[in-house]
Motif scaffolding. Sequence first.
Motif, PDB file in Angstrom:
ATOM      1  N   ILE A 190       1.050  -1.184  -0.149  1.00 32.29           N
ATOM      2  CA  ILE A 190      -0.006   0.044  -0.171  1.00 32.29           C
ATOM      3  C   ILE A 190       0.949   1.104  -0.230  1.00 32.29           C
ATOM      4  CG2 ILE A 190      -1.898  -1.201   1.326  1.00 32.29           C
ATOM      5  CD1 ILE A 190      -1.124   0.158   3.827  1.00 32.29           C
ATOM      6  N   ILE A 191       0.372   2.275  -0.608  1.00 31.99           N
ATOM      7  CA  ILE A 191       1.050   3.525  -0.604  1.00 31.99           C
ATOM      8  C   ILE A 191       0.077   4.600   0.215  1.00 31.99           C
ATOM      9  CG2 ILE A 191       2.055   5.589  -1.889  1.00 31.99           C
ATOM     10  CD1 ILE A 191       3.664   2.864  -2.085  1.00 31.99           C
ATOM     11  N   ILE A 192       0.760   5.097   1.105  1.00 29.70           N
ATOM     12  CA  ILE A 192      -0.014   5.810   2.123  1.00 29.70           C
ATOM     13  C   ILE A 192       0.083   7.509   1.736  1.00 29.70           C
ATOM     14  CG2 ILE A 192      -0.650   6.648   4.420  1.00 29.70           C
ATOM     15  CD1 ILE A 192       0.422   3.863   5.210  1.00 29.70           C
ATOM     16  N   PRO A 193      -0.891   8.293   1.444  1.00 23.30           N
ATOM     17  CA  PRO A 193      -0.411   9.798   1.426  1.00 23.30           C
ATOM     18  C   PRO A 193       0.361  10.279   2.451  1.00 23.30           C
ATOM     19  CG  PRO A 193      -2.797   9.143   0.619  1.00 23.30           C
ATOM     20  CD  PRO A 193      -2.284   8.152   1.430  1.00 23.30           C
ATOM     21  N   GLU A 194       1.285  11.005   2.211  1.00 24.20           N
ATOM     22  CA  GLU A 194       2.290  11.655   3.310  1.00 24.20           C
ATOM     23  C   GLU A 194       1.462  12.308   4.497  1.00 24.20           C
ATOM     24  OE1 GLU A 194       6.470  13.933   3.583  1.00 24.20           O
ATOM     25  OE2 GLU A 194       5.635  13.298   1.797  1.00 24.20           O
ATOM     26  N   SER A 195       0.417  13.088   3.953  1.00 23.48           N
ATOM     27  CA  SER A 195      -0.331  13.916   4.767  1.00 23.48           C
ATOM     28  C   SER A 195      -1.201  13.053   5.818  1.00 23.48           C
ATOM     29  CB  SER A 195      -0.996  14.865   3.847  1.00 23.48           C
ATOM     30  OG  SER A 195      -2.217  14.025   3.497  1.00 23.48           O
ATOM     31  N   GLN A 196      -1.371  11.555   5.439  1.00 21.80           N
ATOM     32  CA  GLN A 196      -2.197  10.740   6.123  1.00 21.80           C
ATOM     33  C   GLN A 196      -1.084   9.868   7.057  1.00 21.80           C
ATOM     34  OE1 GLN A 196      -5.459   9.410   3.726  1.00 21.80           O
ATOM     35  NE2 GLN A 196      -5.899  11.226   3.063  1.00 21.80           N
ATOM     36  N   LEU A 197       0.031   9.819   6.917  1.00 19.85           N
ATOM     37  CA  LEU A 197       0.925   8.802   7.437  1.00 19.85           C
ATOM     38  C   LEU A 197       0.634   8.451   8.785  1.00 19.85           C
ATOM     39  CD1 LEU A 197       2.933   6.620   6.560  1.00 19.85           C
ATOM     40  CD2 LEU A 197       4.724   8.378   6.695  1.00 19.85           C
ATOM     41  N   GLU A 238       4.451  -4.319   7.007  1.00 25.03           N
ATOM     42  CA  GLU A 238       5.629  -3.874   7.403  1.00 25.03           C
ATOM     43  C   GLU A 238       6.115  -2.726   6.437  1.00 25.03           C
ATOM     44  OE1 GLU A 238       8.545  -7.258   7.173  1.00 25.03           O
ATOM     45  OE2 GLU A 238       7.582  -8.241   8.870  1.00 25.03           O
ATOM     46  N   GLN A 239       6.423  -1.570   7.413  1.00 23.41           N
ATOM     47  CA  GLN A 239       6.855  -0.382   6.792  1.00 23.41           C
ATOM     48  C   GLN A 239       8.074  -0.681   5.929  1.00 23.41           C
ATOM     49  OE1 GLN A 239       7.925   2.894   9.065  1.00 23.41           O
ATOM     50  NE2 GLN A 239       6.974   4.397   7.755  1.00 23.41           N
ATOM     51  N   SER A 240       8.313  -0.003   4.499  1.00 17.39           N
ATOM     52  CA  SER A 240       9.285   0.004   3.560  1.00 17.39           C
ATOM     53  C   SER A 240      10.508   0.574   4.473  1.00 17.39           C
ATOM     54  CB  SER A 240       9.200   0.353   2.312  1.00 17.39           C
ATOM     55  OG  SER A 240      10.364   0.645   1.553  1.00 17.39           O
ATOM     56  N   LEU A 241      11.765   0.114   4.162  1.00 15.96           N
ATOM     57  CA  LEU A 241      13.126   0.491   4.641  1.00 15.96           C
ATOM     58  C   LEU A 241      13.565   1.879   4.040  1.00 15.96           C
ATOM     59  CD1 LEU A 241      15.147  -2.387   5.370  1.00 15.96           C
ATOM     60  CD2 LEU A 241      13.889  -1.177   7.230  1.00 15.96           C
ATOM     61  N   THR A 242      13.047   1.922   2.547  1.00 17.16           N
ATOM     62  CA  THR A 242      13.384   3.286   1.761  1.00 17.16           C
ATOM     63  C   THR A 242      12.346   4.201   1.611  1.00 17.16           C
ATOM     64  OG1 THR A 242      12.809   1.807  -0.152  1.00 17.16           O
ATOM     65  CG2 THR A 242      14.994   1.516   0.601  1.00 17.16           C
ATOM     66  N   ASP A 243      11.023   3.714   1.675  1.00 13.72           N
ATOM     67  CA  ASP A 243      10.143   4.599   1.445  1.00 13.72           C
ATOM     68  C   ASP A 243       9.157   4.665   2.778  1.00 13.72           C
ATOM     69  OD1 ASP A 243       7.593   6.210   0.623  1.00 13.72           O
ATOM     70  OD2 ASP A 243       7.521   5.207  -1.107  1.00 13.72           O
ATOM     71  N   PRO A 244       9.027   5.659   3.635  1.00 10.65           N
ATOM     72  CA  PRO A 244       8.042   5.480   4.882  1.00 10.65           C
ATOM     73  C   PRO A 244       6.724   5.445   4.536  1.00 10.65           C
ATOM     74  CG  PRO A 244       9.070   7.655   4.428  1.00 10.65           C
ATOM     75  CD  PRO A 244       9.806   6.959   3.582  1.00 10.65           C
ATOM     76  N   CYS A 245       6.112   5.873   3.135  1.00 11.30           N
ATOM     77  CA  CYS A 245       4.927   5.922   2.620  1.00 11.30           C
ATOM     78  C   CYS A 245       4.356   4.474   2.269  1.00 11.30           C
ATOM     79  CB  CYS A 245       4.496   7.088   1.947  1.00 11.30           C
ATOM     80  SG  CYS A 245       4.574   8.713   2.565  1.00 11.30           S
ATOM     81  N   ARG A 246       5.508   3.383   2.045  1.00  8.43           N
ATOM     82  CA  ARG A 246       4.919   2.205   1.330  1.00  8.43           C
ATOM     83  C   ARG A 246       4.898   1.271   2.694  1.00  8.43           C
ATOM     84  NH1 ARG A 246       6.716  -1.047  -3.475  1.00  8.43           N
ATOM     85  NH2 ARG A 246       6.723  -3.100  -2.830  1.00  8.43           N
ATOM     86  N   TYR A 247       4.013   0.533   2.430  1.00  4.03           N
ATOM     87  CA  TYR A 247       3.900  -0.862   3.402  1.00  4.03           C
ATOM     88  C   TYR A 247       3.618  -1.991   2.764  1.00  4.03           C
ATOM     89  CZ  TYR A 247       3.816   1.949   7.814  1.00  4.03           C
ATOM     90  OH  TYR A 247       4.247   3.020   8.808  1.00  4.03           O
ATOM     91  N   ASP A 260      -8.013   6.783   1.255  1.00  4.90           N
ATOM     92  CA  ASP A 260      -7.247   7.607   0.142  1.00  4.90           C
ATOM     93  C   ASP A 260      -5.806   6.607  -0.074  1.00  4.90           C
ATOM     94  OD1 ASP A 260      -8.994   9.398  -0.096  1.00  4.90           O
ATOM     95  OD2 ASP A 260      -8.131  10.755   1.473  1.00  4.90           O
ATOM     96  N   VAL A 261      -5.810   5.601   0.594  1.00 10.31           N
ATOM     97  CA  VAL A 261      -4.641   4.638   0.569  1.00 10.31           C
ATOM     98  C   VAL A 261      -4.764   3.908  -0.881  1.00 10.31           C
ATOM     99  CG1 VAL A 261      -3.290   2.653   1.382  1.00 10.31           C
ATOM    100  CG2 VAL A 261      -4.077   4.328   2.927  1.00 10.31           C
ATOM    101  N   ALA A 262      -3.553   3.862  -1.587  1.00  4.59           N
ATOM    102  CA  ALA A 262      -3.398   3.198  -2.851  1.00  4.59           C
ATOM    103  C   ALA A 262      -2.823   1.635  -2.453  1.00  4.59           C
ATOM    104  CB  ALA A 262      -2.475   3.716  -3.647  1.00  4.59           C
ATOM    105  N   ARG A 263      -3.525   0.768  -3.152  1.00  5.69           N
ATOM    106  CA  ARG A 263      -3.412  -0.670  -3.006  1.00  5.69           C
ATOM    107  C   ARG A 263      -3.180  -1.392  -4.098  1.00  5.69           C
ATOM    108  NH1 ARG A 263      -7.303   1.258   0.815  1.00  5.69           N
ATOM    109  NH2 ARG A 263      -7.448   0.283   2.941  1.00  5.69           N
ATOM    110  N   PHE A 264      -2.040  -2.303  -4.025  1.00  3.86           N
ATOM    111  CA  PHE A 264      -1.487  -3.000  -5.052  1.00  3.86           C
ATOM    112  C   PHE A 264      -1.349  -4.340  -4.500  1.00  3.86           C
ATOM    113  CE2 PHE A 264      -0.090   1.470  -5.393  1.00  3.86           C
ATOM    114  CZ  PHE A 264      -0.188   1.816  -6.525  1.00  3.86           C
ATOM    115  N   TYR A 265      -2.320  -5.224  -4.747  1.00  2.00           N
ATOM    116  CA  TYR A 265      -2.438  -6.425  -4.116  1.00  2.00           C
ATOM    117  C   TYR A 265      -2.406  -7.392  -5.441  1.00  2.00           C
ATOM    118  CZ  TYR A 265      -3.907  -4.462   0.259  1.00  2.00           C
ATOM    119  OH  TYR A 265      -4.100  -3.602   1.251  1.00  2.00           O
ATOM    120  N   SER A 266      -2.034  -8.774  -4.900  1.00  5.16           N
ATOM    121  CA  SER A 266      -2.192  -9.962  -5.902  1.00  5.16           C
ATOM    122  C   SER A 266      -2.810 -10.869  -4.865  1.00  5.16           C
ATOM    123  CB  SER A 266      -1.025 -10.467  -6.537  1.00  5.16           C
ATOM    124  OG  SER A 266      -0.371  -9.797  -7.284  1.00  5.16           O
TER     125      SER A 266
END
Length: 94
Positions: free
Chosen positions: A10-17, A43-52, A82-88
Amino acid sequence: MAKVTLSGHIIIPESQLEQVQTALVEHIALTRKEVGCLVFNVEQSLTDPCRYDVYEEFVSKTAFELHQKRVGQSHWGDVTQDVARFYSIHEEVD
């Protein structure tokens, strides 16, 4: 029964993190208590705080669908609109 696995991110908008991070604690706890939940990791990404990164396993399609229904009616569902979800999603064949 056929096990259902969901993986992706998921990608969380920075304003809602901060709000989403706070709600995530309860969301994880409630999901792990659900009947039929085998694995639930977010789990939060080590390189992008808005990606889990998300990985879920449920014992059956029914258990997974009940989880999805609960989530849609929960505080988590409200704060993550408002979170973008990218799932399989994969259903294991018996």
